[in-house]
Design an enzyme around this catalytic site. Sequence first.
Site, PDB file in Angstrom:
ATOM      1  N   HIS A   1      -2.344  -2.938  -7.782  1.00 51.53           N
ATOM      2  CA  HIS A   1      -3.145  -3.869  -8.582  1.00 51.53           C
ATOM      3  C   HIS A   1      -2.235  -4.929  -9.185  1.00 51.53           C
ATOM      4  CE1 HIS A   1      -7.286  -2.160  -8.718  1.00 51.53           C
ATOM      5  NE2 HIS A   1      -6.635  -1.194  -8.108  1.00 51.53           N
TER       6      HIS A   1
ATOM      7  N   HIS B   1      -1.340   1.290  -2.799  1.00 56.31           N
ATOM      8  CA  HIS B   1      -2.563   0.666  -3.332  1.00 56.31           C
ATOM      9  C   HIS B   1      -2.141   0.002  -4.645  1.00 56.31           C
ATOM     10  CE1 HIS B   1      -6.970   0.494  -4.237  1.00 56.31           C
ATOM     11  NE2 HIS B   1      -6.520   0.513  -5.479  1.00 56.31           N
TER      12      HIS B   1
ATOM     13  N   ARG C   1     -15.586  -3.254  -1.907  1.00 50.53           N
ATOM     14  CA  ARG C   1     -15.801  -2.129  -2.820  1.00 50.53           C
ATOM     15  C   ARG C   1     -15.172  -2.413  -4.184  1.00 50.53           C
ATOM     16  NH1 ARG C   1     -12.675   1.497  -5.664  1.00 50.53           N
ATOM     17  NH2 ARG C   1     -11.221   1.635  -3.913  1.00 50.53           N
TER      18      ARG C   1
ATOM     19  N   CYS D   1     -10.581  -1.428 -11.366  1.00 49.18           N
ATOM     20  CA  CYS D   1     -11.328  -0.180 -11.568  1.00 49.18           C
ATOM     21  C   CYS D   1     -12.138  -0.285 -12.855  1.00 49.18           C
ATOM     22  CB  CYS D   1     -10.346   0.978 -11.657  1.00 49.18           C
ATOM     23  SG  CYS D   1     -11.098   2.498 -12.200  1.00 49.18           S
TER      24      CYS D   1
ATOM     25  N   ASN E   1      -6.954  -6.057  -7.147  1.00 45.80           N
ATOM     26  CA  ASN E   1      -5.958  -5.581  -6.195  1.00 45.80           C
ATOM     27  C   ASN E   1      -5.023  -6.708  -5.804  1.00 45.80           C
ATOM     28  OD1 ASN E   1      -7.983  -3.494  -5.880  1.00 45.80           O
ATOM     29  ND2 ASN E   1      -6.751  -2.889  -4.134  1.00 45.80           N
TER      30      ASN E   1
END
Lengths: 320, 320
Positions: free
Chosen positions: A219, A217, A16, A250, A261
């Site tokens: 990055h 989460h 994704r 993103c 990520n």
Amino acid sequence: MADLPKSIEIREEGPREGFQIEKEFIPTARKIELINALGKTGLKHIQIVSFVDPRRVPNAADADEVVAGMTTQPGVHYTGLWLNDKGFERAVATKRLHINGGLNLSASDAFIKRNQNRSIAEQLASLPASLEKYKAQNVEIDGGLLSAAFGCNYEGDVSAAKVVDLVGKMVDVARNGGVPFKRLTLADTMGWATPLSIKRTVGAVQDKFPDLDIVLHLHDTRGMGIANAYAGLEMGVRRYDAAVAGLGGCPFAGHKGAAGNVCTEDLVFMCDEMGIETGLDLNALIECANLAEEIVGHPLPGAVMKGGSLKLLREKLQAA
Amino acid sequence: MADLPKSIEIREEGPREGFQIEKEFIPTARKIELINALGKTGLKHIQIVSFVDPRRVPNAADADEVVAGMTTQPGVHYTGLWLNDKGFERAVATKRLHINGGLNLSASDAFIKRNQNRSIAEQLASLPASLEKYKAQNVEIDGGLLSAAFGCNYEGDVSAAKVVDLVGKMVDVARNGGVPFKRLTLADTMGWATPLSIKRTVGAVQDKFPDLDIVLHLHDTRGMGIANAYAGLEMGVRRYDAAVAGLGGCPFAGHKGAAGNVCTEDLVFMCDEMGIETGLDLNALIECANLAEEIVGHPLPGAVMKGGSLKLLREKLQAA
């Protein structure tokens, strides 16, 4: 020495996160190829598609076909991301995804404005209705995600106090709606975190909400991803989102350069070497990382895919 | 929360580490250009050349010309690396370098065999003679370096106990020779360290030799560089070798892929953001990183050079 967790769970977001940021359209069959390969690495959670407007995210246009075409593995949760009712309905309609109705909020007004065209207050005000909709459809709800929890490219630093305040509001929405809020994802959406801010913010949330199961989460925009994950481990955090080969970023975060990520196989390597179980097959993940690099057609930031696993090297040395 | 140091010192090794691994010969003027730019970033120690056999390291062929041609900055120590008497004599003959006579050893027989064609025991046995030679020439000696201190691609893991044992032998050589052994560089030459092994090995050395000033020389081969530096900070380590843009790698270490040192500007970014003083100008370092990438002609692994500094972003946000 800090007490590190005995085991952690890594949730893969490479398909994704990774494809959504690519400008060239990636053929549906190749997306499915990576998802199928990731399904055989031991991963239990793989986020594979975004159900978002393809005018804004061209590589999300074939989300339904990707879900229909993949080969699922038993015991693996395949998930999708949505930002509105239409996206949610598309995700449900696939009948092949694990649908989890998270309560999502951002710690940055400027970011949520660009990403979802509303303010923090507007998003917060919309959460009870989302929750009721999920309940009406018998969708599991067990927590939520706070984006830009460590800083925002459009707004600046985000304090631990602000995060604790917003998490409290998310918890209130859940309590008022009669659902549990067990799991909280703190997202460093734009790569502002350092090990110190991870410790400060995670620590502040743990102090106020000791029963919450925190997910990080992260990055790697400014190279802090693995160090931030290590800081999370030292704080006892047991769940991490990651992306194979460090895919991703993103599309609305305003990055230049590498923005992906934290890299799944680099994180697994660190855990393997420190005796923390992940349940994942590092060599199979390295093969997925090489496949991902071939699919996107440009170098990806993962390091272990280039430097090599030490397990393999040790076996070679012992055999010699 | 761990007590991080208030300030650290970063020793730049980009020119020496970075150019020695390149296959194409880099013009002398371009090497000098990077060294001159690095001299204006606040760095106090810059290792610029290797005085080694140009048949083995072609980019070391112009070491003398590089030293002769650079513009030195007041208060900056420019250093070189040598592996034998001939190299040492060349370094001294330049009359422009800070000559420090370290007692150098490796924790891996297989590595030192490939790198210097001798065993650990042979290298150890040669140290008293090196020390006497340095003393005879009035060269400062204040410690040494242990390479492959966390593992070796040709030999496997290296235990903290072995490191402590070898450091003890180096300390003995110094004591017997009547010179101080104040500073010890622990080099993760081949990228085997994790934050946990950094803590174990640094901790074991600190326990046995509490007065030693430890320097970490870290490679980012498997993506652990910044996390390992963070682990070092948590152990109170105040000196780090690093290379701008993540340049570098040892030509004898048997790496494939990325093999460079921990990236100077990524480390400075982490320190800046965590309130640890480095005395360095992050924006000037990012400019040096971009220059280094242009000079070597291929992408380099530094992240902040691509993701951007947060200081600049904050200034922009405040002005808006």
